[in-house]
Scaffold this active site. Sequence first.
Site, PDB file in Angstrom:
ATOM      1  N   SER A 124      -3.984  -7.471  -6.856  1.00 40.85           N
ATOM      2  CA  SER A 124      -3.962  -7.913  -6.462  1.00 40.85           C
ATOM      3  C   SER A 124      -6.062  -8.415  -6.251  1.00 40.85           C
ATOM      4  CB  SER A 124      -4.284  -7.104  -5.059  1.00 40.85           C
ATOM      5  OG  SER A 124      -4.633  -7.779  -3.997  1.00 40.85           O
ATOM      6  N   ASN A 151       5.351  -4.142 -11.408  1.00 31.10           N
ATOM      7  CA  ASN A 151       5.646  -3.995  -9.871  1.00 31.10           C
ATOM      8  C   ASN A 151       5.066  -3.747  -8.770  1.00 31.10           C
ATOM      9  OD1 ASN A 151       5.591  -6.535  -8.123  1.00 31.10           O
ATOM     10  ND2 ASN A 151       7.550  -4.504  -7.282  1.00 31.10           N
ATOM     11  N   ASP A 185      11.241   5.900 -11.543  1.00 26.76           N
ATOM     12  CA  ASP A 185      10.204   6.551 -10.154  1.00 26.76           C
ATOM     13  C   ASP A 185       8.529   6.687 -10.797  1.00 26.76           C
ATOM     14  OD1 ASP A 185       8.257   7.152  -8.751  1.00 26.76           O
ATOM     15  OD2 ASP A 185       9.502   9.005  -8.096  1.00 26.76           O
ATOM     16  N   SER A 199      -7.728   0.916  -6.887  1.00 28.33           N
ATOM     17  CA  SER A 199      -7.145   1.220  -7.735  1.00 28.33           C
ATOM     18  C   SER A 199      -6.265  -0.172  -8.278  1.00 28.33           C
ATOM     19  CB  SER A 199      -5.386   2.013  -6.936  1.00 28.33           C
ATOM     20  OG  SER A 199      -4.939   0.856  -6.415  1.00 28.33           O
ATOM     21  N   LYS A 200      -6.453  -0.674  -7.524  1.00 28.25           N
ATOM     22  CA  LYS A 200      -6.369  -1.941  -8.027  1.00 28.25           C
ATOM     23  C   LYS A 200      -7.753  -3.071  -9.195  1.00 28.25           C
ATOM     24  CE  LYS A 200      -2.128  -3.381  -6.476  1.00 28.25           C
ATOM     25  NZ  LYS A 200      -1.152  -3.485  -7.375  1.00 28.25           N
ATOM     26  N   TYR A 253      -6.953   2.023  -2.628  1.00 29.05           N
ATOM     27  CA  TYR A 253      -5.649   1.039  -2.700  1.00 29.05           C
ATOM     28  C   TYR A 253      -6.341  -0.263  -3.407  1.00 29.05           C
ATOM     29  CZ  TYR A 253      -3.180  -3.958  -2.976  1.00 29.05           C
ATOM     30  OH  TYR A 253      -2.020  -4.593  -3.204  1.00 29.05           O
ATOM     31  N   ARG A 278      13.779   4.040  -7.861  1.00 25.30           N
ATOM     32  CA  ARG A 278      13.280   5.244  -7.653  1.00 25.30           C
ATOM     33  C   ARG A 278      14.803   5.825  -7.617  1.00 25.30           C
ATOM     34  NH1 ARG A 278       8.418   6.805  -3.701  1.00 25.30           N
ATOM     35  NH2 ARG A 278       8.676   4.678  -2.956  1.00 25.30           N
TER      36      ARG A 278
HETATM   37  N1  LIG Z   1       2.484  -8.420  -0.516  1.00 22.32           N
HETATM   38  C1  LIG Z   1       0.912  -8.863  -0.796  1.00 22.32           C
HETATM   39  O1  LIG Z   1       0.725  -9.884   0.097  1.00 22.32           O
HETATM   40  C2  LIG Z   1       0.503  -8.326  -2.581  1.00 22.32           C
HETATM   41  C3  LIG Z   1      -0.650  -8.799  -2.489  1.00 22.32           C
HETATM   42  C4  LIG Z   1      -0.999  -8.459  -3.348  1.00 22.32           C
HETATM   43  C5  LIG Z   1      -0.665  -7.846  -4.454  1.00 22.32           C
HETATM   44  N2  LIG Z   1       0.749  -7.262  -4.120  1.00 22.32           N
HETATM   45  C6  LIG Z   1       1.748  -6.397  -4.962  1.00 22.32           C
HETATM   46  O2  LIG Z   1       2.403  -6.738  -4.984  1.00 22.32           O
HETATM   47  C7  LIG Z   1       3.581  -5.109  -5.289  1.00 22.32           C
HETATM   48  C8  LIG Z   1       4.637  -5.710  -4.946  1.00 22.32           C
HETATM   49  O3  LIG Z   1       4.732  -5.540  -3.378  1.00 22.32           O
HETATM   50  P1  LIG Z   1       5.625  -5.806  -2.409  1.00 22.32           P
HETATM   51  O4  LIG Z   1       5.186  -7.078  -1.548  1.00 22.32           O
HETATM   52  O5  LIG Z   1       6.341  -5.975  -2.511  1.00 22.32           O
HETATM   53  O6  LIG Z   1       5.791  -4.107  -1.343  1.00 22.32           O
HETATM   54  P2  LIG Z   1       6.660  -3.592  -1.062  1.00 22.32           P
HETATM   55  O7  LIG Z   1       7.653  -4.671  -0.403  1.00 22.32           O
HETATM   56  O8  LIG Z   1       5.872  -2.244  -0.712  1.00 22.32           O
HETATM   57  O9  LIG Z   1       7.127  -3.331  -2.156  1.00 22.32           O
HETATM   58  C9  LIG Z   1       7.152  -1.811  -3.293  1.00 22.32           C
HETATM   59  C10 LIG Z   1       8.073  -1.751  -4.167  1.00 22.32           C
HETATM   60  O10 LIG Z   1       6.721  -0.718  -5.299  1.00 22.32           O
HETATM   61  C11 LIG Z   1       8.442  -0.079  -5.020  1.00 22.32           C
HETATM   62  N3  LIG Z   1       8.185   2.136  -5.440  1.00 22.32           N
HETATM   63  C12 LIG Z   1       6.442   2.507  -4.965  1.00 22.32           C
HETATM   64  N4  LIG Z   1       6.659   3.141  -5.261  1.00 22.32           N
HETATM   65  C13 LIG Z   1       7.549   2.950  -6.276  1.00 22.32           C
HETATM   66  C14 LIG Z   1       7.193   4.489  -6.641  1.00 22.32           C
HETATM   67  N5  LIG Z   1       6.771   5.263  -6.930  1.00 22.32           N
HETATM   68  N6  LIG Z   1       7.990   4.010  -8.273  1.00 22.32           N
HETATM   69  C15 LIG Z   1       8.656   3.302  -8.417  1.00 22.32           C
HETATM   70  N7  LIG Z   1       9.106   2.055  -7.367  1.00 22.32           N
HETATM   71  C16 LIG Z   1       8.283   2.205  -6.202  1.00 22.32           C
HETATM   72  C17 LIG Z   1       8.918   0.025  -3.789  1.00 22.32           C
HETATM   73  O11 LIG Z   1       9.858   1.025  -4.150  1.00 22.32           O
HETATM   74  P3  LIG Z   1      11.074   2.189  -2.426  1.00 22.32           P
HETATM   75  O12 LIG Z   1      11.822   0.801  -1.739  1.00 22.32           O
HETATM   76  O13 LIG Z   1      11.490   3.579  -2.831  1.00 22.32           O
HETATM   77  O14 LIG Z   1       9.653   2.617  -2.007  1.00 22.32           O
HETATM   78  C18 LIG Z   1       9.032  -0.935  -3.776  1.00 22.32           C
HETATM   79  O15 LIG Z   1      10.030  -1.950  -4.215  1.00 22.32           O
HETATM   80  C19 LIG Z   1       2.477  -4.388  -6.110  1.00 22.32           C
HETATM   81  O16 LIG Z   1       2.293  -3.699  -6.613  1.00 22.32           O
HETATM   82  C20 LIG Z   1       1.474  -4.439  -4.440  1.00 22.32           C
HETATM   83  O17 LIG Z   1       0.263  -3.766  -4.886  1.00 22.32           O
HETATM   84  C21 LIG Z   1       1.319  -7.445  -2.297  1.00 22.32           C
END
Ligand SMILES: NC(=O)c1ccc[n+]([C@@H]2O[C@H](COP(=O)([O-])OP(=O)(O)OC[C@H]3O[C@@H](n4cnc5c(N)ncnc54)[C@H](OP(=O)(O)O)[C@@H]3O)[C@@H](O)[C@H]2O)c1
Length: 239
Positions: A139, A88, A61, A165-166, A162, A36
């Site tokens: 997801s 991602n 962003d 959206s997925k 959520y 961002r």
């Molecule tokens: N972890 C799980 O168990 C899981 C399971 C299924 C799917 N997922 C999917 O995997 C992906 C990554 O998840 P994660 O677990 O790594 O989540 P996370 O640790 O919360 O990281 C989310 C990332 O998305 C970024 N983000 C959010 N809003 C944004 C925006 N407007 N512009 C640019 N970047 C933005 C965040 O940046 P900031 O640091 O600036 O907030 C961060 O880098 C997501 O799409 C999530 O839905 C995760």
Amino acid sequence: MAKKKIALITGANRGLGFEIARQLGNLGITVLMTARNQLTADLAASHLTKEGIESYGVILDVINQEDISALPDFIEKHFGHLDILVNNAGILLERSSPATFDIFQKTFEVNTFAPYLIATTLLPLLKRSSAGRIVNQSSILGSITRTSNQEEMDSSFLHPAYNASKTALNSLTVILARQLAHTRIKVNAVHPGWVKTDMGSTLAPMEIVDGAKTAVRLATLPDDGPTGGFFHMDEQLPW
Ligand SMILES: NC(=O)c1ccc[n+]([C@@H]2O[C@H](COP(=O)([O-])OP(=O)(O)OC[C@H]3O[C@@H](n4cnc5c(N)ncnc54)[C@H](OP(=O)(O)O)[C@@H]3O)[C@@H](O)[C@H]2O)c1
């Protein structure tokens, strides 16, 4: 000599995005780590540069139209081409609050609209790649088949904004894959697993290093690999 592949990863400053960038980088791919703001993007890239990976911080962003519009010219000017897009970045806002209109709107903007708009903005570049790949980080919570089965999904995982959206992101994955079926670009959706990140929480059973693997596999599919599918590791998931 073959040109080095270039990948752009959204939300690459932490969590799964950072690890996906690292694993793609370790395969010899140049990674554009977006975040961002420029500072966090540069910081993330500098961590991987120290590990010997060619990485660059890029501001994005995902809900900022100007940031998205600036990407093609920026990539063309500095790198000349693009091979891989990993959508991602994602948010889950309903842990402690109900799904209000505002939460629906924010969630769909980041999780659904942005991946499609970023992909279509970058299509002219990806079409020139010999192996263009678009990976949408979805997801299993977006699977209607799994969500409708009480035995497979506990009600504590039913987050209206959520999950929907997925589901919509999965739909856009199929639409884009079909629209691009005549090109070399492959478009697939990923369930990373339930992963120990800020979003997944410490309760999650899976380590980040494993959670990144499905996206990396789909980002580097061979020419005879699938398109328009939904995967976790090697398993094809139901919509
Ligand atoms: N972890 C799980 O168990 C899981 C399971 C299924 C799917 N997922 C999917 O995997 C992906 C990554 O998840 P994660 O677990 O790594 O989540 P996370 O640790 O919360 O990281 C989310 C990332 O998305 C970024 N983000 C959010 N809003 C944004 C925006 N407007 N512009 C640019 N970047 C933005 C965040 O940046 P900031 O640091 O600036 O907030 C961060 O880098 C997501 O799409 C999530 O839905 C995760």
